[in-house]
Design an enzyme around this catalytic site. Sequence first.
Site, short mmCIF file in Angstrom:
data_model
loop_
_atom_site.label_atom_id
_atom_site.label_comp_id
_atom_site.label_asym_id
_atom_site.label_seq_id
_atom_site.Cartn_x
_atom_site.Cartn_y
_atom_site.Cartn_z
N GLU A 1 -6.68 -2.69 -1.20
CA GLU A 1 -7.70 -3.35 -2.03
C GLU A 1 -7.53 -4.87 -2.05
OE1 GLU A 1 -10.37 -2.15 -3.00
OE2 GLU A 1 -10.12 -0.03 -3.47
N SER B 1 0.83 -1.21 0.00
CA SER B 1 0.00 0.00 0.00
C SER B 1 0.87 1.26 0.00
CB SER B 1 -0.95 0.00 1.20
OG SER B 1 -0.23 0.25 2.38
ZN LIG Z 1 -8.56 2.32 -6.41
#
Ligand SMILES: [Zn+2]
Length: 215
Positions: free
Chosen positions: A75, A44
Site C-alpha cells: 500500500e 509487506s
Molecule cells: Zn488493506
Amino acid sequence: MSGERKEVAQLGRKIYDKRLVAGTWGNISIRLEEHQNQFAITPSGMDYLKLEPKDIVILNLKGEKIQGKKNPSTEKPLHRYIYKNRKDVNAIIHTHSTFASAVACTRKKIPPIIEDMVQIIGGSVRTAKYELPGSEDLAKSVLTALRDRNAALLANHGAVSVGPDGETSLKTAEILEKSAKIFLFSKLIGAPQKLSEEDVETMKKIYKSEYGQEG
Ligand SMILES: [Zn+2]
C-alpha cells in the site's frame, strides 16, 4: 537507526494488540522529522509480533527505497499520496478493523454522531470509492475521502487514520473503530441522530485549541 523506524515497529505491535488488524494485513508509516520527503513504512507480509526496527523500510515520496532490506508494504502509493498532499500529516495507520470494515462494505459514511469522533476526525467519515488494494487509484480515492478529515473508510476493505504523530493516529484509529461500532449498534435500535453542524464546528475548534496548547 532512525527513531521513526523504531516507532513504526512499536505501533505495529500496538495495532495488533488492540485488534485493529489480524495476521499481517494493514500497514503503518511515519514521516521522517529530518527529511520531510521521506517516510518509514512497515514491510509487506510480516508478522507484527516479529517486527523489528531493522525490518522497517524508508522510502521517499516517489516511492524509491532509501533504506532497508525488506520490500515495503504494497500500500505504499496510499502513504506516498497522503504525505505528498497533506503537509499536516506525519503518521498514517491503515487497519482492517472489523466495525469500520463493516460500514465500509455498505459504502456509506459514518455521520457525525459522537463527540470524540467529531473532535479528532473532524466530522463525518467518508468511504473512498472502491479501487483495488495497492493501486494508485485507491490512493487517489482515499485522498479525496480524507479532505478536511483525519480518517476515511476504504470500500469493502478497511480504514485509514492520519495525524500529526504516531500516537494521535493510533488514537484516531481507535476512535474510528469505536464510532463505527456505535453507529452500527445504534442502527439496531433506530436511526442515530446526527450532531448539528454548528455543534460540530464548535467542538472542532475547542479540540484544536486544546491540542495546540499541549503540542
Ligand atoms: Zn488493506
